[in-house]
Scaffold this active site. Sequence first.
Site, PDB file in Angstrom:
ATOM      1  N   CYS A  64       0.834  -1.215   0.000  1.00 51.55           N
ATOM      2  CA  CYS A  64       0.000   0.000   0.000  1.00 51.55           C
ATOM      3  C   CYS A  64       0.869   1.267   0.000  1.00 51.55           C
ATOM      4  O   CYS A  64       1.565   1.546   0.980  1.00 51.55           O
ATOM      5  CB  CYS A  64      -0.907  -0.038   1.233  1.00 51.55           C
ATOM      6  SG  CYS A  64      -1.780   1.496   1.579  1.00 51.55           S
ATOM      7  N   CYS A 102       0.041   3.781   2.777  1.00 51.30           N
ATOM      8  CA  CYS A 102       0.529   3.240   4.045  1.00 51.30           C
ATOM      9  C   CYS A 102       2.022   3.526   4.194  1.00 51.30           C
ATOM     10  O   CYS A 102       2.481   3.944   5.264  1.00 51.30           O
ATOM     11  CB  CYS A 102       0.297   1.728   4.120  1.00 51.30           C
ATOM     12  SG  CYS A 102      -1.431   1.229   4.032  1.00 51.30           S
TER      13      CYS A 102
END
Length: 163
Positions: A86, A89
């Site tokens: 991600c 993230c």
Amino acid sequence: MNRTSFIILAALLLTVAGCVDKGAKPAPDAAVAEAESAARQPASGTVNQLTAAAFRKNIMDYAADSARWQYLGDRPAVIDFYATWCGPCRSMTPIVEEAAKRYAGDVVFYKVDIDEETELAQFFGIQSIPFFLFIPMQGTPSAQTGAMDAESFDRMVREIVKP
């Protein structure tokens, strides 16, 4: 947190608790013991990896009582639910790590890889990451989905630290 928010959180916890995969394979005993030990003594000033077993022991035992939030920790906590693939993230990692250093001794910071800890992701009904859970000592936690700037993240952390 107002009564309506608490009722919504309780309903979410009850709904998601029924979706937990009870047939999941347990982790090897040594790995569970090591993870539980790390969560029992979280390093101050760092972001600590958190497993489902350690979550149930140190944050909330949702297997015993998923209808009522009862925080088991001794300091406020922030949990970063993420995945290695991600991008948003990854962009939050330095912000979370800096906050962990800044609030060392006052707030415990954890991270949960949702690909490895699917039980926790299912329990919280996580459909979008990054997903942050801000846990005060009293009351129910608040959640935030998506990347945010350092100032916004810091503001959320300060909210759980104040008495």
